[in-house]
Write an enzyme that holds these catalytic residues in place. Structure first.
Site, PDB file in Angstrom:
ATOM      1  N   ARG A  82      12.168 -52.967  18.585  1.00 23.88           N
ATOM      2  CA  ARG A  82      12.160 -52.217  19.852  1.00 23.88           C
ATOM      3  C   ARG A  82      11.080 -52.755  20.781  1.00 23.88           C
ATOM      4  NH1 ARG A  82      11.833 -45.849  19.263  1.00 23.88           N
ATOM      5  NH2 ARG A  82       9.638 -46.316  18.927  1.00 23.88           N
ATOM      6  N   LYS A 184       9.891 -48.657  25.638  1.00 27.75           N
ATOM      7  CA  LYS A 184       8.655 -47.883  25.487  1.00 27.75           C
ATOM      8  C   LYS A 184       7.574 -48.521  26.356  1.00 27.75           C
ATOM      9  CE  LYS A 184       6.732 -45.275  21.632  1.00 27.75           C
ATOM     10  NZ  LYS A 184       6.790 -43.968  22.272  1.00 27.75           N
ATOM     11  N   GLU A 220      16.151 -36.397  27.202  1.00 26.42           N
ATOM     12  CA  GLU A 220      15.160 -36.203  26.137  1.00 26.42           C
ATOM     13  C   GLU A 220      13.946 -35.502  26.708  1.00 26.42           C
ATOM     14  OE1 GLU A 220      13.423 -39.816  24.573  1.00 26.42           O
ATOM     15  OE2 GLU A 220      13.895 -40.907  26.393  1.00 26.42           O
TER      16      GLU A 220
HETATM   17  N1  PLP Z   1      11.498 -40.538  23.096  1.00 25.13           N
HETATM   18  C1  PLP Z   1      10.329 -40.829  23.677  1.00 25.13           C
HETATM   19  C2  PLP Z   1      10.241 -40.776  25.157  1.00 25.13           C
HETATM   20  C3  PLP Z   1       9.225 -41.187  22.881  1.00 25.13           C
HETATM   21  O1  PLP Z   1       8.053 -41.458  23.449  1.00 25.13           O
HETATM   22  C4  PLP Z   1       9.366 -41.220  21.486  1.00 25.13           C
HETATM   23  C5  PLP Z   1       8.246 -41.617  20.631  1.00 25.13           C
HETATM   24  O2  PLP Z   1       8.140 -42.709  20.191  1.00 25.13           O
HETATM   25  C6  PLP Z   1      10.599 -40.894  20.927  1.00 25.13           C
HETATM   26  C7  PLP Z   1      11.647 -40.568  21.768  1.00 25.13           C
HETATM   27  C8  PLP Z   1      10.807 -40.923  19.461  1.00 25.13           C
HETATM   28  O3  PLP Z   1      10.960 -42.231  19.000  1.00 25.13           O
HETATM   29  P1  PLP Z   1      10.581 -42.601  17.516  1.00 25.13           P
HETATM   30  O4  PLP Z   1      11.389 -41.714  16.641  1.00 25.13           O
HETATM   31  O5  PLP Z   1      10.996 -44.022  17.380  1.00 25.13           O
HETATM   32  O6  PLP Z   1       9.142 -42.380  17.374  1.00 25.13           O
HETATM   33  C1  COI Z   2       5.510 -41.395  19.221  1.00 20.15           C
HETATM   34  O1  COI Z   2       6.129 -40.456  18.723  1.00 20.15           O
HETATM   35  O2  COI Z   2       5.107 -42.362  18.571  1.00 20.15           O
HETATM   36  C2  COI Z   2       5.220 -41.433  20.643  1.00 20.15           C
HETATM   37  O3  COI Z   2       4.895 -42.466  21.131  1.00 20.15           O
HETATM   38  C3  COI Z   2       5.308 -40.217  21.442  1.00 20.15           C
HETATM   39  C4  COI Z   2       4.080 -39.971  22.237  1.00 20.15           C
HETATM   40  C5  COI Z   2       4.404 -38.878  23.158  1.00 20.15           C
HETATM   41  C6  COI Z   2       2.894 -39.639  21.386  1.00 20.15           C
END
Ligand code: PLP
Ligand code: COI
Length: 341
Positions: A82, A184, A220
């Site tokens: 990612r 991200k 989201e």
């Molecule tokens: N959506 C957003 C905007 C996020 O910042 C995060 C955190 O990483 C997620 C979703 C969840 O992603 P992940 O499950 O890969 O941590």
């Molecule tokens: C994560 O879950 O790793 C994120 O980056 C989310 C952030 C809002 C702390």
């Protein structure tokens, strides 16, 4: 290894300065070999691209101590991939996935004393990030980059841990169609600061963002994807090109189908159908699975039947299975768990 004297059960989701971090520089078209360093401060030119044009991306994953005392992390290969996608969208060089995974392991090993013990309720949050560092004043990508990883022990993202939260429907948009919502990038979080401060002032834990084009579909929150459970026990998760492809959400879809025998639907979710769902939750590395009890839509409440006291029963099963896999209590699908020590 002697652990640091930390009250593991009572830490929140905050930054703690740990002993070591990983750094690698990209100069003259290539990454250097990288190193573990001690200094947590960064000195950069005032005109570095990251300061002027926000050329910065990041990742988030966690390390866990298993029941039998190993340190592991969860699907770091997906974070590496990612981050490559994020880099490509912001015209940054890609940090190779195998080096990303090795660097994660190295920095966690170096900070082993900060990895919370099994069953403490805390985990080690790992934050890889990359930024453009040379001076840039005309709008263009940098030529030199810094890739870093720091770690910090964390507790629950939302106060109260597994207690259901109340969120509000935001009047602001998080991501435009064909924009950067699917990567991200720091810029996605900068624009969410104003709405999150407002939401907190009004007593809400998070914002639900709708699709910017029609404001009829659920996207989201500022930091997590949504999961919904239907009254007939299906898992439904919103599909959109402008939300972050959460690794937790993708894993939960597998857990629901393969471990719990549930039907899984990854599709557009219309705001109008929310009142039909039995349970709602937020999922992400930081959020893990956080139950949502109510959604406030400009004063009108959508209350999920699972209520405000505890996690709904299906959300709880998903939570227990996912965290059981992450902490080595339940056998993981092939390739999900990377052993660090
Ligand atoms: N959506 C957003 C905007 C996020 O910042 C995060 C955190 O990483 C997620 C979703 C969840 O992603 P992940 O499950 O890969 O941590
Ligand atoms: C994560 O879950 O790793 C994120 O980056 C989310 C952030 C809002 C702390």
């Amino acid at each position: 290894m002697e652990k640091k004297d930390i009250d593991w059960g009572n830490i929140g989701f905050g930054y703690m300065n740990t002993d070591f971090r990983y750094v690698s520089y990209y100069r003259n078209g290539k990454w250097d070999e990288g190193a573990i360093v001690k200094d947590s401060d960064i000195t950069l030119n005032e005109c570095a691209c990251v300061f002027q044009y926000a050329q910065t991306i990041f990742e988030g994953l966690k390390a866990y101590t298993t029941e039998d005392g190993h340190i592991v992390c969860f699907r770091p290969d997906l974070n590496a991939e990612r981050m490559k996608d994020s880099a490509a969208r912001l015209e940054m060089p890609q940090f190779p996935a195998d080096r990303f995974v090795e660097a994660v392991k190295e920095v966690v090993r170096a900070n082993e004393a900060y990895v919370p013990p099994h069953g403490s309720g805390a985990t080690l949050y790992i934050r890889p990030y990359m930024m453009g560092i040379n001076p840039v004043i005309g709008v263009k990508p940098a030529e030199e980059y810094m890739f870093r990883i720091f770690v910090t022990p964390v507790g629950p993202y939302f106060k109260g841990g597994a207690k259901p939260i109340v969120i509000k429907v935001s009047d602001y948009d998080r991501a435009a169609p064909h924009g950067t919502g699917h990567i991200k990038a720091g810029l996605n979080y900068a624009m969410s600061l104003y709405p999150i401060v407002k939401a907190h002032e009004e007593g809400f834990a998070e914002n639900m963002y709708l699709d910017a084009a029609t404001r009829t579909k659920v996207e989201e929150t500022g930091g997590a994807n949504f999961i919904f459970i239907t009254k007939d026990n299906k898992l439904v998760t919103p599909k959109s090109d402008s939300i972050l492809p959460s690794i937790t959400r993708r894993s939960i879809m597998v857990v629901a189908e393969k471990y719990l025998g549930m039907q899984v639907e990854h599709r557009e979710v219309h705001f109008d159908e929310l009142s039909e769902f039995a349970e709602c939750g937020l999922c992400g590395t930081a959020a893990v699975i956080s139950p949502v009890g109510k959604i406030n839509d400009h004063g009108k409440e959508i209350c999920f039947p699972s209520g405000m006291e505890e996690m709904g029963p299906v959300t709880k099963k998903l939570y227990d299975t996912l965290t059981g896999i992450q902490m080595g209590e339940i056998e993981a699908p092939e390739g999900w768990i990377y052993r660090i020590s």
